[in-house]
Write a protein that holds these residues in place. Sequence first.
Motif, short mmCIF file in Angstrom:
data_model
loop_
_atom_site.label_atom_id
_atom_site.label_comp_id
_atom_site.label_asym_id
_atom_site.label_seq_id
_atom_site.Cartn_x
_atom_site.Cartn_y
_atom_site.Cartn_z
N TYR A 156 37.79 13.54 29.22
CA TYR A 156 39.08 13.38 29.92
C TYR A 156 40.13 12.82 28.97
CZ TYR A 156 36.94 14.12 34.49
OH TYR A 156 36.30 14.66 35.56
N TRP A 157 41.37 13.20 29.23
CA TRP A 157 42.52 12.69 28.46
C TRP A 157 43.51 12.13 29.47
CZ3 TRP A 157 44.26 15.22 23.35
CH2 TRP A 157 45.42 14.61 22.87
N PHE A 158 43.80 10.85 29.35
CA PHE A 158 44.73 10.18 30.26
C PHE A 158 46.03 9.85 29.52
CE2 PHE A 158 40.37 9.10 31.36
CZ PHE A 158 40.32 9.49 32.69
N PHE A 159 47.16 10.06 30.18
CA PHE A 159 48.44 9.75 29.55
C PHE A 159 49.47 9.36 30.61
CE2 PHE A 159 50.68 13.78 30.53
CZ PHE A 159 49.60 14.57 30.92
N GLY A 160 50.60 8.84 30.16
CA GLY A 160 51.66 8.39 31.07
C GLY A 160 52.97 9.06 30.71
N HIS A 161 54.03 8.25 30.56
CA HIS A 161 55.32 8.69 30.00
C HIS A 161 56.17 9.56 30.93
CE1 HIS A 161 58.26 9.20 26.90
NE2 HIS A 161 57.92 10.42 26.54
N PHE A 162 55.54 10.48 31.68
CA PHE A 162 56.33 11.46 32.44
C PHE A 162 56.59 11.02 33.89
CE2 PHE A 162 54.14 13.57 28.96
CZ PHE A 162 55.18 14.26 28.35
N HIS A 163 56.21 9.79 34.21
CA HIS A 163 56.49 9.18 35.52
C HIS A 163 56.07 10.07 36.70
CE1 HIS A 163 59.49 5.96 33.94
NE2 HIS A 163 58.40 6.05 33.22
N TRP A 181 34.77 14.21 15.51
CA TRP A 181 35.66 14.85 16.49
C TRP A 181 35.01 14.95 17.87
CZ3 TRP A 181 40.80 15.96 15.46
CH2 TRP A 181 41.17 15.78 14.11
N GLN A 182 34.35 13.87 18.26
CA GLN A 182 33.74 13.79 19.59
C GLN A 182 33.96 12.41 20.15
OE1 GLN A 182 29.56 14.71 19.51
NE2 GLN A 182 29.94 16.90 19.68
N VAL A 183 34.61 12.32 21.30
CA VAL A 183 34.77 11.04 22.00
C VAL A 183 34.57 11.32 23.49
CG1 VAL A 183 36.43 10.21 20.27
CG2 VAL A 183 37.27 11.23 22.39
N ASN A 184 34.46 10.27 24.26
CA ASN A 184 34.38 10.48 25.71
C ASN A 184 35.78 10.63 26.32
OD1 ASN A 184 31.70 8.39 25.34
ND2 ASN A 184 31.44 10.35 26.38
N TYR A 185 36.67 9.68 25.97
CA TYR A 185 37.98 9.66 26.61
C TYR A 185 39.09 9.48 25.58
CZ TYR A 185 34.98 8.60 30.59
OH TYR A 185 33.99 8.63 31.53
N VAL A 186 40.24 10.05 25.88
CA VAL A 186 41.44 9.87 25.07
C VAL A 186 42.47 9.18 25.96
CG1 VAL A 186 43.28 11.02 23.78
CG2 VAL A 186 40.96 11.98 23.77
N SER A 220 31.40 0.02 27.86
CA SER A 220 30.33 0.47 28.78
C SER A 220 29.63 1.74 28.28
CB SER A 220 30.88 0.73 30.18
OG SER A 220 31.36 -0.45 30.74
N GLY A 221 29.40 1.80 26.98
CA GLY A 221 28.68 2.94 26.41
C GLY A 221 29.51 4.21 26.25
N LYS A 222 30.80 4.13 26.56
CA LYS A 222 31.67 5.29 26.41
C LYS A 222 32.71 5.01 25.33
CE LYS A 222 30.27 7.68 30.11
NZ LYS A 222 29.72 9.04 30.07
N THR A 223 33.12 6.06 24.60
CA THR A 223 34.10 5.86 23.53
C THR A 223 35.49 6.28 24.02
OG1 THR A 223 33.48 8.02 22.63
CG2 THR A 223 32.48 6.08 21.60
N PHE A 224 36.46 5.46 23.64
CA PHE A 224 37.86 5.68 24.00
C PHE A 224 38.68 5.78 22.71
CE2 PHE A 224 38.11 4.59 28.58
CZ PHE A 224 36.81 4.13 28.78
N PHE A 225 39.36 6.91 22.51
CA PHE A 225 40.28 7.07 21.37
C PHE A 225 41.69 6.81 21.88
CE2 PHE A 225 43.24 9.94 19.09
CZ PHE A 225 43.17 9.34 17.84
N THR A 226 42.46 5.99 21.17
CA THR A 226 43.80 5.63 21.64
C THR A 226 44.87 6.00 20.61
OG1 THR A 226 43.53 3.42 20.69
CG2 THR A 226 43.00 3.68 23.03
N ARG A 239 43.13 20.57 20.45
CA ARG A 239 42.40 21.81 20.12
C ARG A 239 41.08 21.52 19.43
NH1 ARG A 239 47.01 26.15 18.25
NH2 ARG A 239 48.35 25.80 20.04
N ARG A 240 41.06 20.47 18.63
CA ARG A 240 39.90 20.27 17.77
C ARG A 240 38.86 19.33 18.37
NH1 ARG A 240 40.03 19.25 11.30
NH2 ARG A 240 37.77 19.14 11.07
#
Length: 248
Positions: A221-228, A179-184, A107-113, A215-216
């Motif tokens: 926004y940055w979305f993550f899980g793992h920590f319940h 080094w530019q994305v919309n979302y991680v 949808s026109g946004k970039t996601f880095f995974t 940092r770079r």
Amino acid sequence: MVFLTGDCHGNFRRFSRRYFPEQEVMDREDCIIIAGDFGGVWANTPEEAYWLDWLEQRPFTTLFVDGNHENFHRLDTFPVRTWHGGNVHQIRPHVLHLMRGQLYEISGKTFFTMGGAKSHDVEDGILNPADPDFLERQNALKRNGRNRFRVLGRSWWPEELPSDGEYLTALETLYRENWQVNYVVTHCASTRIALTMDRHNEADDLTNFLEMVERRLAYEYWFFGHFHDNRVIDQKHILLWEQIIQIL
Ligand SMILES: [Fe+2]
């Protein structure tokens, strides 16, 4: 529409119509992204195939980055194809594994995974079934009520942490994008954030790598899980667990 959620560990009830009624107006172009510990590709049982088919029958497309609790050897047996500009493992036509160090345009946004994380639920060790005393050791642990162990190739895989090649792929992708994305979207967090958590709060190569990226990189926004937990860490960092949030 793009939704995000956290660790599933093979339980996909949150995507039923009852808990996720938004799907009534969704189609295959709409996505839900799971921030790791998908857990749907694990023991290759009929029950597992049932749930993967069930996900495939949802009206939307299911995407996941890998966590630490994935069967990486089985994940690797699925065909790789290009989807929205990045590589995916195709588990089902509309159930896709977003691979490490990739960039997708949705949808026109970039996601880095960047999936993966270090398992911390292994205080009682990682047993190797090839060891002659494997069964003896496993039984001894169980007898003593010590069940915080995992078994190599059955419930733990060294590939839970990225390889040098995967880090390189991630860097190549980020340089390509200046080094530019919309979302991680990751499973693990940067060292800075991981150390503030009450579990899994140790630094490792991946958290250090993610800290360098944090940092770079310029991102919204940055979305993550793992920590319940479901928690807004700060203006840019969102920890997801069972909650499903809409970002687009
Ligand atoms: Fe995890």
